[in-house]
Design an enzyme around this catalytic site. Structure first.
Site, PDB file in Angstrom:
ATOM      1  N   LYS A 143     -34.763  40.848  -7.639  1.00 22.04           N
ATOM      2  CA  LYS A 143     -34.792  42.027  -8.508  1.00 22.04           C
ATOM      3  C   LYS A 143     -35.917  42.945  -8.042  1.00 22.04           C
ATOM      4  O   LYS A 143     -37.075  42.515  -7.909  1.00 22.04           O
ATOM      5  CB  LYS A 143     -35.031  41.557  -9.937  1.00 22.04           C
ATOM      6  CG  LYS A 143     -34.500  42.463 -10.995  1.00 22.04           C
ATOM      7  CD  LYS A 143     -34.642  41.758 -12.327  1.00 22.04           C
ATOM      8  CE  LYS A 143     -34.249  42.632 -13.465  1.00 22.04           C
ATOM      9  NZ  LYS A 143     -34.664  42.053 -14.744  1.00 22.04           N
TER      10      LYS A 143
HETATM   11  C1  E4P Z   1     -33.219  42.700 -17.561  1.00 21.67           C
HETATM   12  O1  E4P Z   1     -32.799  42.711 -16.444  1.00 21.67           O
HETATM   13  C2  E4P Z   1     -34.204  43.684 -18.074  1.00 21.67           C
HETATM   14  O2  E4P Z   1     -35.429  43.483 -17.482  1.00 21.67           O
HETATM   15  C3  E4P Z   1     -34.239  43.541 -19.568  1.00 21.67           C
HETATM   16  O3  E4P Z   1     -32.915  43.564 -20.052  1.00 21.67           O
HETATM   17  C4  E4P Z   1     -35.104  44.570 -20.264  1.00 21.67           C
HETATM   18  O4  E4P Z   1     -34.904  44.434 -21.659  1.00 21.67           O
HETATM   19  P1  E4P Z   1     -35.902  45.100 -22.729  1.00 21.67           P
HETATM   20  O5  E4P Z   1     -35.776  46.574 -22.624  1.00 21.67           O
HETATM   21  O6  E4P Z   1     -35.393  44.587 -24.045  1.00 21.67           O
HETATM   22  O7  E4P Z   1     -37.288  44.631 -22.394  1.00 21.67           O
END
Ligand code: E4P
Length: 218
Positions: A87
């Site tokens: 990622k």
């Molecule tokens: C996942 O890939 C993201 O980092 C995550 O869904 C972010 O979610 P949030 O906005 O609730 O922190």
């Protein structure tokens, strides 16, 4: 539509896996910190533990923000387990890193996407997934689901293979809206996935079936 669970909590990951509908996991540095996972070796081991629970892709996020650091970290993360997807944030260095990693057949998830232009660059660089953040856009009064629809249309029109991974999903309705908008994947808290099960007519119907059975059989 694939379901990923958006957590680094092993119990929740096991629970979602046991449900039989889980296709993968996404994590981020905040989710890892929430579980108290610290230190490079513990973090790596935690990713391996997650991969050993689920059958699908597991997103592991780089911490470096410069290109060289991102590709070095990305290669290390990818070497941990075949299920790891690296990622990478959608910055200039991140797009270059996605291009490099995809040229090495390392799968990537380009994250922190808040516009269709960012998604276009990530797809052109060869990202496996783009992660537009639905909830965080909603938080600032912009329609997050609208962005999912725009990106899905764009990817279909130009036949990009990159998958739209709807992230920052906060509740069950977000999942259903992302289905309509054409997301390939939604990464969700466990509560949003199990929320799909809830319907009062199911509860009422089951109660009636059991009452009728018991009238004759008890
Ligand atoms: C996942 O890939 C993201 O980092 C995550 O869904 C972010 O979610 P949030 O906005 O609730 O922190």
């Amino acid at each position: 539509m694939k379901f990923f669970i958006d957590t680094a909590n092993l119990d929740q990951i096991k629970e979602a896996q046991d449900l039989g509908v889980l296709d993968g996991v996404t994590t981020n540095p905040s989710l890892m910190a929430k579980e108290g996972i610290k230190g490079a070796e513990n973090i790596k081991q935690h990713y391996i533990d997650i991969c050993n629970i689920v059958d699908g892709d597991v997103s592991a996020e780089v911490i470096a923000t410069d290109y060289e650091g991102m590709i070095m970290e990305g290669e290390e993360l990818a070497a941990l387990h075949p299920q790891i997807v690296v990622k990478v944030p959608c910055t200039k260095a991140g797009i270059k890193a996605v291009k490099y990693l995809s040229s090495k057949n390392i799968r990537t998830n380009c994250t922190l996407i808040f516009s269709s232009g960012q998604a276009l660059l990530a797809a052109k660089a060869g990202a496996t997934y783009v992660s537009p953040f639905v909830g965080r856009l909603d938080d600032i009064g912009t329609d997050g689901v609208d962005l999912i629809a725009q990106i899905a249309d764009m990817f279909n029109y130009y036949s990009f293979e990159t998958e739209v991974l709807a992230a920052s999903i906060r509740h069950t309705m977000h999942i259903l809206q992302c289905v309509e908008a054409g997301a390939d994947v939604a990464t969700c808290p466990l509560s949003a996935i199990t929320g799909l099960l809830n319907h009062p007519l199911t509860d009422k119907g089951l109660e009636q079936f059991l009452a009728d059975y018991n009238k004759l059989n008890s």
